[in-house]
Design a protein around this motif. Structure first.
Motif, PDB file in Angstrom:
ATOM      1  N   ARG A  28      15.989  -8.571 -40.184  1.00  0.00           N
ATOM      2  CA  ARG A  28      16.486  -9.911 -40.541  1.00  0.00           C
ATOM      3  C   ARG A  28      15.601 -11.003 -39.939  1.00  0.00           C
ATOM      4  O   ARG A  28      15.289 -11.983 -40.591  1.00  0.00           O
ATOM      5  CB  ARG A  28      17.944 -10.065 -40.061  1.00  0.00           C
ATOM      6  CG  ARG A  28      18.568 -11.375 -40.573  1.00  0.00           C
ATOM      7  CD  ARG A  28      20.070 -11.419 -40.317  1.00  0.00           C
ATOM      8  NE  ARG A  28      20.441 -11.140 -38.945  1.00  0.00           N
ATOM      9  CZ  ARG A  28      21.059 -10.081 -38.520  1.00  0.00           C
ATOM     10  NH1 ARG A  28      21.411  -9.090 -39.378  1.00  0.00           N
ATOM     11  NH2 ARG A  28      21.379  -9.885 -37.218  1.00  0.00           N
ATOM     12  N   GLU A  29      15.249 -10.773 -38.713  1.00  0.00           N
ATOM     13  CA  GLU A  29      14.385 -11.758 -38.066  1.00  0.00           C
ATOM     14  C   GLU A  29      13.027 -11.811 -38.728  1.00  0.00           C
ATOM     15  O   GLU A  29      12.437 -12.901 -38.862  1.00  0.00           O
ATOM     16  CB  GLU A  29      14.251 -11.421 -36.581  1.00  0.00           C
ATOM     17  CG  GLU A  29      15.545 -11.617 -35.809  1.00  0.00           C
ATOM     18  CD  GLU A  29      15.407 -11.261 -34.322  1.00  0.00           C
ATOM     19  OE1 GLU A  29      14.295 -10.763 -33.961  1.00  0.00           O
ATOM     20  OE2 GLU A  29      16.349 -11.524 -33.556  1.00  0.00           O
ATOM     21  N   LEU A  30      12.520 -10.619 -39.152  1.00  0.00           N
ATOM     22  CA  LEU A  30      11.225 -10.635 -39.833  1.00  0.00           C
ATOM     23  C   LEU A  30      11.294 -11.419 -41.148  1.00  0.00           C
ATOM     24  O   LEU A  30      10.378 -12.139 -41.505  1.00  0.00           O
ATOM     25  CB  LEU A  30      10.780  -9.192 -40.122  1.00  0.00           C
ATOM     26  CG  LEU A  30      10.298  -8.397 -38.902  1.00  0.00           C
ATOM     27  CD1 LEU A  30      10.015  -6.941 -39.293  1.00  0.00           C
ATOM     28  CD2 LEU A  30       9.052  -9.035 -38.284  1.00  0.00           C
ATOM     29  N   VAL A  31      12.411 -11.216 -41.859  1.00  0.00           N
ATOM     30  CA  VAL A  31      12.569 -11.947 -43.120  1.00  0.00           C
ATOM     31  C   VAL A  31      12.585 -13.447 -42.860  1.00  0.00           C
ATOM     32  O   VAL A  31      11.973 -14.236 -43.564  1.00  0.00           O
ATOM     33  CB  VAL A  31      13.842 -11.478 -43.848  1.00  0.00           C
ATOM     34  CG1 VAL A  31      14.147 -12.372 -45.047  1.00  0.00           C
ATOM     35  CG2 VAL A  31      13.714 -10.031 -44.294  1.00  0.00           C
ATOM     36  N   GLU A  32      13.335 -13.797 -41.795  1.00  0.00           N
ATOM     37  CA  GLU A  32      13.396 -15.228 -41.459  1.00  0.00           C
ATOM     38  C   GLU A  32      12.019 -15.761 -41.082  1.00  0.00           C
ATOM     39  O   GLU A  32      11.621 -16.875 -41.470  1.00  0.00           O
ATOM     40  CB  GLU A  32      14.389 -15.444 -40.329  1.00  0.00           C
ATOM     41  CG  GLU A  32      15.843 -15.178 -40.728  1.00  0.00           C
ATOM     42  CD  GLU A  32      16.795 -15.344 -39.552  1.00  0.00           C
ATOM     43  OE1 GLU A  32      16.282 -15.581 -38.414  1.00  0.00           O
ATOM     44  OE2 GLU A  32      18.011 -15.288 -39.772  1.00  0.00           O
ATOM     45  N   LEU A  33      11.319 -14.936 -40.300  1.00  0.00           N
ATOM     46  CA  LEU A  33       9.979 -15.362 -39.897  1.00  0.00           C
ATOM     47  C   LEU A  33       9.058 -15.489 -41.112  1.00  0.00           C
ATOM     48  O   LEU A  33       8.273 -16.438 -41.220  1.00  0.00           O
ATOM     49  CB  LEU A  33       9.388 -14.373 -38.891  1.00  0.00           C
ATOM     50  CG  LEU A  33       9.957 -14.440 -37.464  1.00  0.00           C
ATOM     51  CD1 LEU A  33       9.406 -13.279 -36.630  1.00  0.00           C
ATOM     52  CD2 LEU A  33       9.669 -15.792 -36.829  1.00  0.00           C
ATOM     53  N   GLN A  34       9.181 -14.505 -42.013  1.00  0.00           N
ATOM     54  CA  GLN A  34       8.341 -14.583 -43.218  1.00  0.00           C
ATOM     55  C   GLN A  34       8.667 -15.833 -44.031  1.00  0.00           C
ATOM     56  O   GLN A  34       7.778 -16.492 -44.585  1.00  0.00           O
ATOM     57  CB  GLN A  34       8.557 -13.321 -44.071  1.00  0.00           C
ATOM     58  CG  GLN A  34       7.957 -12.070 -43.456  1.00  0.00           C
ATOM     59  CD  GLN A  34       8.234 -10.817 -44.277  1.00  0.00           C
ATOM     60  OE1 GLN A  34       8.990 -10.852 -45.281  1.00  0.00           O
ATOM     61  NE2 GLN A  34       7.659  -9.677 -43.865  1.00  0.00           N
ATOM     62  N   THR A  35       9.989 -16.066 -44.062  1.00  0.00           N
ATOM     63  CA  THR A  35      10.397 -17.267 -44.810  1.00  0.00           C
ATOM     64  C   THR A  35       9.832 -18.526 -44.167  1.00  0.00           C
ATOM     65  O   THR A  35       9.321 -19.437 -44.832  1.00  0.00           O
ATOM     66  CB  THR A  35      11.927 -17.348 -44.882  1.00  0.00           C
ATOM     67  OG1 THR A  35      12.443 -16.151 -45.490  1.00  0.00           O
ATOM     68  CG2 THR A  35      12.376 -18.563 -45.673  1.00  0.00           C
TER      69      THR A  35
END
Length: 279
Positions: A28-35
């Motif tokens: 989830r954090e990676l997705v947020e970071l990617q976003t």
């Protein structure tokens, strides 16, 4: 740009530290970071486009300003060139006008000099003509004057005939044209007689003096001194008139003029001489 790089570094570092967290949290954090990374990338792209556009506008403005400056510089250069050319033309024209003016002044001075010479020649010519006219008139007048004996006899004839005006003119012409002849003394005497008879005593005295001074031994000398004494007395110069009459008695004692002088002195109640008593 540096702030954005640091944020990515810290995100990766945090992801590494959190490697022991559960996989779901990590994803989830990676997705947020990617976003967030994508959003930041989009922002960077937008900012870069905006910067590129602004740089393009600024470059265009700079190019326009450069063109304007070049045009203004060129115009100034052209104006300076034109002014320099105009000044050169003006200077050359002024030099030309100055030369023409100097030439005109030289011509004017030359004309003045010529005019002065012509004026002098004209004055000399007029003087010569005037002299010639006077000489011609004198010659004509001389030719018009009768011979001395004819002129004197005409004057005497008119004097005895009672034509005093004509006689005065003729005797006047005689003493003017023949002043050194023996009859000139007689002509002066008759001129004085006409003035005496007209009551012009001062002119008569002067004309009697002409006889006495110019012709003291002439035939009219005694009569001239007698009549001079009469004219002096009539003009109010009694003492001078008495002296003239006494001189007649002294110089011409046996003449008719002496008798007339004695008679006039007796009527005046004075002696015939200064040292004698009245008779």
């Amino acid at each position: 740009m540096r702030t954005f790089g640091r944020r990515i570094f810290f995100v990766i570092l945090a992801a590494g530290v959190m490697g022991t967290t559960p996989a779901l949290a990590v994803n989830r954090e990676l997705v947020e970071l990617q976003t967030q990374v994508q959003a930041l990338s989009d922002q960077i792209t937008t900012l870069k486009q905006s910067l590129d556009e602004r740089m393009g506008v600024l470059k265009n403005l700079m190019d326009q300003n450069t063109d304007s400056i070049n045009k203004v510089t060129s115009a100034i250069t052209n104006i300076q060139t034109a002014l320099q050319k105009q000044q050169g033309d003006t200077s050359g024209h002024a030099d030309q006008l100055s030369g023409q003016l100097q030439s005109l002044n030289d011509s004017l001075d030359e004309l003045k000099a010529r005019l002065g010479k012509v004026s002098k020649q004209l004055e000399d010519l007029q003087a010569a003509q005037q002299t010639q006219v006077v000489q011609t008139q004198a010659q004509q007048a001389q030719l018009a004057v009768p011979p001395p004996d004819v002129l004197y006899n005409n004057g005497l004839r008119d004097y005895t005939g009672g034509n005093a005006d004509l006689a005065r003119q003729e005797f006047g012409d005689y003493v003017k044209n023949y002043p050194n002849t023996d009859l000139a003394g007689n002509a002066y005497f008759y001129l004085a007689e006409m003035d005496f008879k007209a009551g012009n005593y001062p002119p008569a005295v002067k004309e009697y003096d002409q006889v006495l001074q110019g012709f003291p031994d002439g035939t009219k000398a005694a009569s001239a001194e007698l009549k001079k004494g009469f004219a002096l007395i009539e003009s109010g110069q009694k003492d001078a008139g008495i002296a003239a009459l006494r001189h007649v008695v002294q110089r011409y004692p046996r003449s008719n003029e002496a008798l007339q002088a004695k008679d006039r002195l007796r009527k005046l109640g004075v002696a015939t001489t200064a040292n004698s008593r009245p008779e």
